[in-house]
Design an enzyme around this catalytic site. Structure first.
Site, PDB file in Angstrom:
ATOM      1  N   THR A 204      63.991  44.155  47.594  1.00 42.25           N
ATOM      2  CA  THR A 204      63.020  44.532  46.573  1.00 42.25           C
ATOM      3  C   THR A 204      63.586  44.275  45.184  1.00 42.25           C
ATOM      4  O   THR A 204      64.802  44.254  44.990  1.00 42.25           O
ATOM      5  CB  THR A 204      62.648  46.021  46.688  1.00 42.25           C
ATOM      6  OG1 THR A 204      63.838  46.814  46.531  1.00 42.25           O
ATOM      7  CG2 THR A 204      62.023  46.325  48.040  1.00 42.25           C
ATOM      8  N   ASP A 331      66.045  24.867  44.848  1.00 41.60           N
ATOM      9  CA  ASP A 331      64.938  25.747  45.242  1.00 41.60           C
ATOM     10  C   ASP A 331      63.957  25.911  44.086  1.00 41.60           C
ATOM     11  O   ASP A 331      63.545  27.022  43.755  1.00 41.60           O
ATOM     12  CB  ASP A 331      65.479  27.105  45.689  1.00 41.60           C
ATOM     13  CG  ASP A 331      64.445  27.909  46.463  1.00 41.60           C
ATOM     14  OD1 ASP A 331      63.495  27.289  46.982  1.00 41.60           O
ATOM     15  OD2 ASP A 331      64.579  29.139  46.534  1.00 41.60           O
TER      16      ASP A 331
END
Length: 515
Positions: A204, A331
């Site tokens: 998270t 990425d």
């Protein structure tokens, strides 16, 4: 309570998060209070009060502190032929991709020993690290002073001594801390959780306030499987790379991290907060406004000026990483490009970045959706792979849809996508909309399947699409756009909150009527 003189004001940028375990023979936590030069000793009743309001290390704003928060509120009302089979070349004794189920992180299997880190692909874990070509050694993570083991006393973080009871991975983690000379540390109660930014399979991200200097930061919490030396080694290697990257206008700033082994067995990372969020978040907000009918689907939020500034920020960040540190991001996608209301573009999540060896990286890792053809086919991979990803990202931003169509995250779905990337024609901007010749040419130069013919970062930084919008007035317009986006994000949150409140009220009324 946070404003007591006993809390020293510290600059978060110079922060070292160092932890020490202090466990007695009975395994219970022993509290320690650090005394600093120029400060009085923290009284026991103060620490007790702090403990009383702390819940799982997540603190929430008290009324007195809330008045101190001054986030910039810049509101603004302005508004194919038969495909060939894909052959993935896999060098002998090199890592190969293993696609696992969605509940697990895809890993790279290898014939090497277990100490060789497994690679976590970014499409299911943005915090994974790419291994170097050799096994992990102390030299690969030397000088990583910002990573530490957990605090047994919840109130202070300091450098721990090595303990024989620790797992080998945790011991290696502590070895990297030896020699830390900086005495700066942070008290956990100084971090106040303000709200959740995002969550996924890998952890998270929350927005937090560092109270002493009123600094807003992003805090990532990454759960780690107990005694999993492979994952810990991956994260240590990744953080060692990020830590050594000096602050740059187009790279997200890393503040520090620590390994919380005994409490929740998690790694917590503090980094720079961007108040407009990621491009992926902005695109999602735009789509929700379209669904509500308040914004036309034919009018994108990402105009040519905006695309030019975003492209420049991404290219400049990639160029800096490559020139200064020989790092390829690997990425590039909307969720890894952040924007703030000051008009700054920031690259984040070096989840599959790799420090180059002999200037070429050939390991098959990364987000398959934005993967370049040469990576899929197992060919040598260079920085031009990020150029391909940038081209796909621009098409997605201006059209609202991924250019190669949808797919599911099952092994079959991913393999189908990889086939399309290799065999279908190169993606292009749609012909049913009007784009400038500069924008069209820029995207076409990015999305060339032959890597040798694809434009380099240096060439694209001097492309007409970039140079066309290089001026102070254009910069002001982009900052204005960023402030409008921030306002729209706040509006979207308000609408969602009101809809949730209405749903709760209707549910209560329905329950009452049935009784």
């Amino acid at each position: 309570m946070f404003q007591r003189k006993t809390l020293q004001r510290r600059n978060l940028k110079g922060l070292n998060l160092n932890l020490h375990p202090d466990v007695g023979n009975n395994g219970q936590l022993q509290e320690k209070t650090e005394t600093h030069q120029g400060q009085s000793r923290i009284e026991g009743h103060v620490m007790s009060n702090i403990n009383a309001i702390q819940n799982n290390s997540n603190l929430f704003l008290r009324r007195g502190i809330k008045k101190k928060l001054t986030l910039d509120a810049f509101g603004d009302d302005q508004a194919i032929s038969k495909p060939n089979t894909v052959v993935i070349q896999q060098p002998q004794n090199e890592p190969v991709l293993v696609l696992s189920s969605l509940s697990q992180s895809p890993c790279v299997s290898s014939s090497s020993s277990l100490s060789t880190p497994c690679i976590i692909d970014a499409y299911s874990n943005n915090f994974g690290l790419s291994p170097s070509s050799t096994n992990s050694t102390p030299s690969t993570i030397q000088g990583l002073s910002n990573i530490a083991t957990p605090v047994e006393n919840e109130h202070s973080i300091s450098l721990p001594p090595l303990e024989e009871s620790l797992s080998p991975a945790a011991a290696d983690l502590k070895d990297t801390l030896s020699g830390t000379s900086n005495g700066n540390y942070i008290q956990l109660q100084d971090l106040v959780q303000l709200g959740k930014i995002g969550a996924g399979n890998s952890g998270t991200v929350v927005k937090a306030l560092h109270v002493p200097d009123s600094k807003i930061v992003a805090k990532k919490t990454i759960p780690v499987e107990q005694n999993n030396s492979t994952i810990i080694n991956q994260l240590v290697r990744e953080l060692s790379i990020v830590k050594n990257v000096k602050p740059h206008e187009n790279i997200i700033t890393f503040y520090g991290a620590y390994y919380n082994q005994h409490i929740n067995n998690e790694i917590i990372i503090l980094m720079e907060y961007s108040d407009c969020g990621s491009l992926d978040k902005i695109l999602s907000v735009y789509k929700r406004f379209v669904q509500r009918g308040t914004v036309s689907s034919k009018k994108t939020w990402f105009n040519e000026l905006t695309i030019s500034k975003i492209a420049y920020g991404v290219l400049n960040g990639l160029d800096h990483l490559y020139r200064q540190y020989k790092i390829i991001h690997r990425d590039i996608k909307p969720s890894n490009v952040l924007i703030n209301s000051k008009g700054q573009i920031k690259l984040c999540d070096f989840g599959v970045s790799k420090k180059l060896i002999n200037s070429i990286a050939d390991t098959f890792v990364g987000t398959s959706t934005y993967m370049s053809p040469e990576r899929i086919q197992g060919n040598v991979y260079s920085i031009k792979g990020d150029v391909w990803s940038l081209g796909l990202m621009i098409i997605e931003l201006v059209t609202g849809e991924f250019p190669l169509g949808g797919h599911n995250d099952t092994p079959d779905g991913i393999l189908d996508l990889l086939q399309r990337i290799v065999n279908e024609p190169s993606p292009r901007l749609p012909k049913d909309r009007i784009y400038s010749k500069e924008m069209t040419d820029f995207v076409n130069r990015c999305c060339i399947k032959n890597e040798r013919e694809r434009s380099s970062i240096h060439e694209l930084l001097h492309h007409d699409l970039i140079m066309k919008y290089v001026s102070p007035s254009k910069d002001d317009k982009f900052r204005h756009w960023c402030r409008k986006i921030k306002s729209k994000i706040k509006e979207d949150k308000r609408i969602k909150r009101e809809a949730l409140d209405r749903a709760k009220l209707e549910k209560k009324q329905s329950e009452r009527s049935t009784h």
